[in-house]
Design a protein around this motif. Sequence first.
Motif, PDB file in Angstrom:
ATOM      1  N   ILE A  79       0.875  -1.166   0.000  1.00 17.86           N
ATOM      2  CA  ILE A  79       0.000   0.000   0.000  1.00 17.86           C
ATOM      3  C   ILE A  79       0.912   1.215   0.000  1.00 17.86           C
ATOM      4  N   GLY A  80       0.830   2.008  -1.050  1.00 20.28           N
ATOM      5  CA  GLY A  80       1.707   3.162  -1.207  1.00 20.28           C
ATOM      6  C   GLY A  80       1.423   4.269  -0.211  1.00 20.28           C
ATOM      7  N   ALA A  81       2.418   5.114  -0.024  1.00 18.42           N
ATOM      8  CA  ALA A  81       2.306   6.253   0.889  1.00 18.42           C
ATOM      9  C   ALA A  81       1.124   7.143   0.510  1.00 18.42           C
ATOM     10  N   ASN A  82       0.472   7.687   1.514  1.00 21.39           N
ATOM     11  CA  ASN A  82      -0.640   8.627   1.363  1.00 21.39           C
ATOM     12  C   ASN A  82      -1.866   8.033   0.673  1.00 21.39           C
ATOM     13  N   SER A  83      -1.975   6.729   0.654  1.00 15.44           N
ATOM     14  CA  SER A  83      -3.122   6.082   0.003  1.00 15.44           C
ATOM     15  C   SER A  83      -4.285   5.923   0.970  1.00 15.44           C
ATOM     16  N   LEU A  84      -5.487   5.900   0.407  1.00 13.28           N
ATOM     17  CA  LEU A  84      -6.700   5.618   1.157  1.00 13.28           C
ATOM     18  C   LEU A  84      -7.269   4.327   0.604  1.00 13.28           C
ATOM     19  N   VAL A  85      -7.217   3.264   1.413  1.00 13.38           N
ATOM     20  CA  VAL A  85      -7.666   1.946   0.971  1.00 13.38           C
ATOM     21  C   VAL A  85      -9.000   1.632   1.642  1.00 13.38           C
ATOM     22  N   VAL A  86     -10.049   1.522   0.822  1.00 12.03           N
ATOM     23  CA  VAL A  86     -11.389   1.236   1.339  1.00 12.03           C
ATOM     24  C   VAL A  86     -12.042   0.061   0.616  1.00 12.03           C
ATOM     25  N   THR A  87     -11.267  -0.613  -0.251  1.00  9.90           N
ATOM     26  CA  THR A  87     -11.744  -1.817  -0.927  1.00  9.90           C
ATOM     27  C   THR A  87     -10.670  -2.894  -0.794  1.00  9.90           C
ATOM     28  N   ASP A  88     -11.057  -4.137  -1.029  1.00  7.15           N
ATOM     29  CA  ASP A  88     -10.117  -5.249  -0.928  1.00  7.15           C
ATOM     30  C   ASP A  88      -8.904  -5.028  -1.824  1.00  7.15           C
ATOM     31  N   VAL A  89      -7.752  -5.551  -1.373  1.00  5.94           N
ATOM     32  CA  VAL A  89      -6.521  -5.500  -2.153  1.00  5.94           C
ATOM     33  C   VAL A  89      -6.077  -6.936  -2.380  1.00  5.94           C
ATOM     34  N   ALA A  90      -5.882  -7.312  -3.632  1.00  4.88           N
ATOM     35  CA  ALA A  90      -5.473  -8.674  -3.965  1.00  4.88           C
ATOM     36  C   ALA A  90      -4.055  -8.949  -3.473  1.00  4.88           C
ATOM     37  N   ALA A  91      -3.790 -10.193  -3.165  1.00  2.00           N
ATOM     38  CA  ALA A  91      -2.456 -10.610  -2.734  1.00  2.00           C
ATOM     39  C   ALA A  91      -1.427 -10.293  -3.813  1.00  2.00           C
ATOM     40  N   GLY A  92      -0.246  -9.874  -3.373  1.00  2.00           N
ATOM     41  CA  GLY A  92       0.866  -9.662  -4.286  1.00  2.00           C
ATOM     42  C   GLY A  92       0.721  -8.503  -5.252  1.00  2.00           C
ATOM     43  N   THR A  93      -0.080  -7.505  -4.892  1.00  2.00           N
ATOM     44  CA  THR A  93      -0.258  -6.344  -5.778  1.00  2.00           C
ATOM     45  C   THR A  93       0.128  -5.064  -5.040  1.00  2.00           C
ATOM     46  N   THR A  94       0.338  -4.014  -5.808  1.00  2.00           N
ATOM     47  CA  THR A  94       0.631  -2.695  -5.252  1.00  2.00           C
ATOM     48  C   THR A  94      -0.513  -1.763  -5.586  1.00  2.00           C
ATOM     49  N   VAL A  95      -0.985  -1.027  -4.556  1.00  2.00           N
ATOM     50  CA  VAL A  95      -2.046  -0.038  -4.751  1.00  2.00           C
ATOM     51  C   VAL A  95      -1.557   1.321  -4.261  1.00  2.00           C
ATOM     52  N   VAL A  96      -2.011   2.376  -4.928  1.00  2.00           N
ATOM     53  CA  VAL A  96      -1.690   3.742  -4.520  1.00  2.00           C
ATOM     54  C   VAL A  96      -2.869   4.644  -4.841  1.00  2.00           C
ATOM     55  N   GLY A  97      -2.920   5.794  -4.172  1.00  3.03           N
ATOM     56  CA  GLY A  97      -3.902   6.813  -4.520  1.00  3.03           C
ATOM     57  C   GLY A  97      -5.025   6.970  -3.530  1.00  3.03           C
ATOM     58  N   VAL A  98      -5.899   7.936  -3.867  1.00  2.00           N
ATOM     59  CA  VAL A  98      -7.080   8.240  -3.069  1.00  2.00           C
ATOM     60  C   VAL A  98      -8.266   8.300  -4.011  1.00  2.00           C
TER      61      VAL A  98
END
Length: 182
Positions: A148-167
């Motif tokens: 999970i990248g810096a400053n991100s807002l995570v409100v949905t599932d994140v799949a294994a082995g992936t990178t997410v970023v953003g709001v």
Amino acid sequence: MKFSKDIKRYTDYSGKPAIIMLLTQQGLWALLQYRFFNWIYTSSLPKILKWPILGIGVLKLKGIEVLTGITIPYSATIGEGFYIGHHSGIIINAGAIIGKNCNISQGVTIGVSGRGDKRGIPVIGDYVYIGANATVAGKINIGDKAVIGANSLVVTDVAAGTTVVGVPAVKVSNNDSADYIL
């Protein structure tokens, strides 16, 4: 023991002896208090002993929170090898579930959010890296080895082995946390 694996993660990252880490790392101070009172909380001690000790625990954990800026309630579930990269501004919900060998950075919030049947607290898998000032909230699952990248807002599932970023956070790659976690 979980705390010995926490210390090992700190010494592996720094190359310094455990005693130096215990004296200088606020994340370890918070983890030591959390691990002890979580052990009491999950133990089979009689309630007449358990509840007064946990009352003291609330006060001690509040003191650690004031001193370090790290909130880890004793009722949270945190796997072994937990690593807090930098102290301050860290809030973990009392009902959070965090897997083993996870890293979190300063300013991270793991909390409750959502409406109706979507309201809840995250479940975070093993070997997850959460960047600085990220917020992970709601009844969601974060898969093993996710980033999970810096400053991100995570409100949905994140799949294994992936990178997410953003709001709100969106998947940007299939890169896992191997480069972030020892």
